[in-house]
Design a protein around this motif. Structure first.
Motif, PDB file in Angstrom:
ATOM      1  N   LYS A   2      45.313 -10.015  -4.871  1.00  0.00           N
ATOM      2  CA  LYS A   2      44.493  -8.904  -4.423  1.00  0.00           C
ATOM      3  C   LYS A   2      45.379  -7.761  -3.954  1.00  0.00           C
ATOM      4  CE  LYS A   2      40.435  -7.970  -1.539  1.00  0.00           C
ATOM      5  NZ  LYS A   2      39.476  -8.541  -0.569  1.00  0.00           N
ATOM      6  N   GLY A 108      43.004  -4.039 -10.671  1.00  0.00           N
ATOM      7  CA  GLY A 108      42.303  -3.802  -9.416  1.00  0.00           C
ATOM      8  C   GLY A 108      42.929  -2.731  -8.551  1.00  0.00           C
ATOM      9  N   ARG A 152      35.089  -3.102  -0.792  1.00  0.00           N
ATOM     10  CA  ARG A 152      35.999  -2.063  -1.268  1.00  0.00           C
ATOM     11  C   ARG A 152      35.271  -0.816  -1.769  1.00  0.00           C
ATOM     12  NH1 ARG A 152      41.239  -4.600  -2.550  1.00  0.00           N
ATOM     13  NH2 ARG A 152      41.699  -2.851  -3.933  1.00  0.00           N
TER      14      ARG A 152
END
Length: 238
Positions: A2, A108, A152
């Protein structure tokens, strides 16, 4: 794996379009984007400079970028790719940079920008000129503050001009805009393109769902519905 969300200083602002509303006021829509160096820095920071690599290849005449990250558990490179588009200045360099940033989105990095609100800023008379019947502006804007929720998504955004004056606010504890936001087909199409939605799909939505025969017949209410649909499609693709 992440990656962290983008800091305010890592988000750039670009004038996307300029238009005049029915009262004669001139305003601009702003696109939020990340620079390729942001992806490089976050990759270095998160996985280490020696644990990622990039490569470019041409497929059907289009330039693709592949970002590979070393997986210590599987002991192999994991790769994700995307295609780039040309810039208005340097064709090859622009495609390489754009494909790299798009590949970063696949990993991401900066994907939270897809949740950005529609940013409209009314311009002062000193911030734009009309040349050959077309409005242009050299005004500069930057993100002063940004906050995200647990998913997010952007929940607060503050944009200032080159003098540090707040020109746009959105979200939690932010004073909402009182100026009129005027939508048009170009801003809607640009927003859709940014989210990977083709103009054909956009036209299909307008004609089939909104029951409008052509873009020129869209009302401001129609545009608001269309923008909401585009945003929903963008989030679904994340």
């Amino acid at each position: 794996m992440k990656f962290r969300v983008l800091k305010a200083s890592e988000i750039d602002c670009r004038i996307q379009s300029i238009g005049q509303n029915k009262t004669g006021a001139v305003g601009t829509t702003i696109l939020l984007y990340k620079d390729a160096r942001v992806d490089m820095n976050i990759l270095d920071e998160t996985v280490g400079a020696m644990n990622w690599q990039r490569g470019h290849s041409i497929i059907d005449g289009n330039l693709y970028c592949t970002i590979s990250i070393w997986d210590e558990v599987k002991e192999q490179w994991i790769s994700k790719s995307d295609v780039g588009t040309e810039s208005n200045t340097e064709k090859e360099k622009g495609q390489a940079s754009d494909s790299f940033k798009r590949a970063g989105f696949n990993w991401g990095i900066g994907r939270e920008l897809y949740s950005a609100p529609f940013v409209y800023i009314q311009l002062d008379k000193s911030e734009y000129i009309e040349r050959n019947g077309k409005l242009t502006s050299n005004a500069k804007f930057k993100v002063k503050d940004v906050s995200y929720d647990e998913n997010r998504n952007i929940v607060r955004l503050v944009v200032v001009d080159s003098k540090g004056k707040v020109r746009y606010t959105f979200g939690e504890n932010a004073q909402q805009q009182t100026q009129e936001t005027v939508y048009n087909w170009q801003t809607l199409k640009a927003r859709a393109t940014q989210g990977g939605i083709s103009e054909d799909d956009l036209v299909h939505y307008v004609t089939e769902t909104l029951k409008v025969k052509k873009p020129s017949e869209l009302t401001q209410e129609h545009y608001q519905q269309a923008f909401n649909w585009v945003n929903a499609q963008r989030y679904a693709k994340r």
